[in-house]
Design a protein around this motif. Structure first.
Motif, PDB file in Angstrom:
ATOM      1  N   ILE A  56       0.839 -23.320  10.315  1.00  0.00           N
ATOM      2  CA  ILE A  56       2.206 -23.237  10.844  1.00  0.00           C
ATOM      3  C   ILE A  56       3.146 -24.020   9.938  1.00  0.00           C
ATOM      4  N   SER A  72       6.318 -26.375   9.257  1.00  0.00           N
ATOM      5  CA  SER A  72       6.978 -27.429  10.032  1.00  0.00           C
ATOM      6  C   SER A  72       8.183 -27.979   9.282  1.00  0.00           C
ATOM      7  N   VAL A  92       2.696 -21.855  18.282  1.00  0.00           N
ATOM      8  CA  VAL A  92       3.461 -23.078  18.052  1.00  0.00           C
ATOM      9  C   VAL A  92       3.468 -23.986  19.272  1.00  0.00           C
ATOM     10  N   LEU A  94       8.807 -25.773  14.449  1.00  0.00           N
ATOM     11  CA  LEU A  94       7.518 -25.197  14.071  1.00  0.00           C
ATOM     12  C   LEU A  94       7.662 -23.683  14.054  1.00  0.00           C
TER      13      LEU A  94
END
Length: 408
Positions: free
Chosen positions: A314, A316, A237, A219
């Protein structure tokens, strides 16, 4: 039942586990180390003194055979791996070798020569403790090991796999193993879990080894000042990871046994007290005996990770780096082991294995079964690993009775 005592079992296990590269508690016997060579040669001598014909294959698997009187070409085998983890216990792997020896020795003393051949296999390696490669012994037995996979790997001291193998007196296998043909294989092993102990059972009849999926999840958010960055502006994260962990574990508990999921490794950047973490990498290990159920759960988890990351803004990355299918044991051998447990009035349960074993390499190629004995507190890969000899005795009696049905 064969004639065997708890004292004989303890004596056998104390002897083999004492062959170690390190002194003190625990056993360290890594592939192609000095203690590994000593153990295999000592086992060879022990088996030969019992009248067995012994032979090493090219990579160092050891085979000890009592030839059958009627159909010697039919091979009924038992055994396990001789290597250990670093500072391991006195039972993992080596119990399967010594149990096979004690069971077969007891059968011969009581019933004489078998009709079919009985064989003990002391496999060179299973653990991957010295080099980053597992099941070297059983994969070579079935001609599925690729020399390219180990040609450039080294141990923690920089010693190459190839040099260590040559130093121990072995080499790559150029011809298909002549030992790959067998008609049944039964492995006795400690459970490495606490189910049998918690249920006050003495023998586990294994019906399957779980499939495993292992992931590395990355992440990437935004590192920022811990004091000046308001909560609503953070791309944290660790918060995102925490929500994923809680939701995945809750979902696994909702689905229930035999599904298990573990978050075992976390690496946070910058990993300091006063900075909102901007990057994190963590592992997921999930296991189940049913492939479809494992696949369905994996899809849920992947979607859940993506969903939480998108909500938080975020990035990923999901990397699946292990995808091993469940391995069922042979129905006929399961029935044989269960029947001998009933015949001997042993306290048993049909169950699955949550850990990997050499039997998962054998089972797709040879009719295979496994027998578990309890592990106190489920402890394994640890000097505290222990099973009372009176409990091991029940497992060996079950093994001996199963081998008798298969070979006599």
């Amino acid at each position: 039942m064969i004639d065997i005592t708890p004292g004989q079992i303890d004596e056998a296990m104390d002897w083999l586990s004492s062959i170690s590269d390190k002194e003190g508690k625990g056993t360290t016997r890594l592939l192609y180390s000095k203690s590994w060579v000593e153990a295999q040669n000592s086992l060879k001598d022990l088996f030969e003194k019992s009248g067995m014909q012994t032979e090493f294959d090219a990579v160092g698997n050891l085979y000890a055979t009592i030839e059958g009187s009627e159909t010697p070409e039919v091979i009924i085998a038992s055994g396990s791996h001789v290597d250990t983890v670093v500072n391991g216990g006195r039972l993992d792997g080596q119990l399967g070798i010594m149990s096979a020896y004690l069971a077969i020795k007891g059968l011969i003393e009581k019933y004489g020569q078998p009709k079919k051949s009985l064989r003990i296999i002391s496999l060179a390696e299973e653990e991957g403790s010295r080099f980053p490669y597992t099941f070297w012994g059983s994969k070579n037995l079935f001609n599925i090991a690729d020399p390219k996979d180990v040609s450039d790997i080294t141990d923690s001291e920089g010693i190459s796999f190839v040099d260590a193998m040559h130093e121990a007196g072995f080499d790559f296998q150029e011809e298909p193993s002549k030992f790959s043909k067998m008609d049944a294989f039964v492995e006795l092993h400690i459970e490495q879990g606490n189910f049998l102990e918690e249920e006050n059972l003495k023998v586990g009849v294994v019906n399957a080894i779980v499939g495993q999926k292992r992931y590395s999840i990355k992440l990437k958010g935004e590192a920022n000042h811990a004091g000046t960055t308001l909560m609503k502006y953070r791309k944290d994260v660790v918060e995102c990871m925490s929500r994923i962990i809680v939701e995945v574990i809750d979902r696994a508990k909702e689905i229930g046994d035999p599904l298990v999921v573990t978050f075992g490794q976390v690496d946070v950047v910058p990993n300091v007290v006063n900075v909102v973490p901007g990057e994190v990498e963590f592992s997921i290990d999930m296991r189940h005996t049913d492939q479809d159920a494992l696949n369905d759960f994996a899809k849920e988890v992947e979607a859940l990770i993506q969903g939480h990351a998108e909500v938080k803004g975020i990035d990923s990355t999901v990397e699946l780096w292990m995808d091993e299918p469940p391995v069922p044991m042979n129905d006929e051998i399961i029935q044989i082991i269960e029947q001998v447990c009933k015949d001997q009035n042993l306290s048993y349960q049909v169950m699955h294995s949550g850990a990997g074993h050499d039997s998962q390499i054998f089972a797709p190629r040879v009719p295979t079964g496994m027998i578990f004995v309890p592990s106190i507190k489920g402890i394994s890969h640890n000097p505290e690993e222990h099973t009372e000899a009176v409990d091991i005795e029940q497992g060996i009696q079950a093994l001996a009775a199963a081998l008798k049905k298969l070979a006599y």
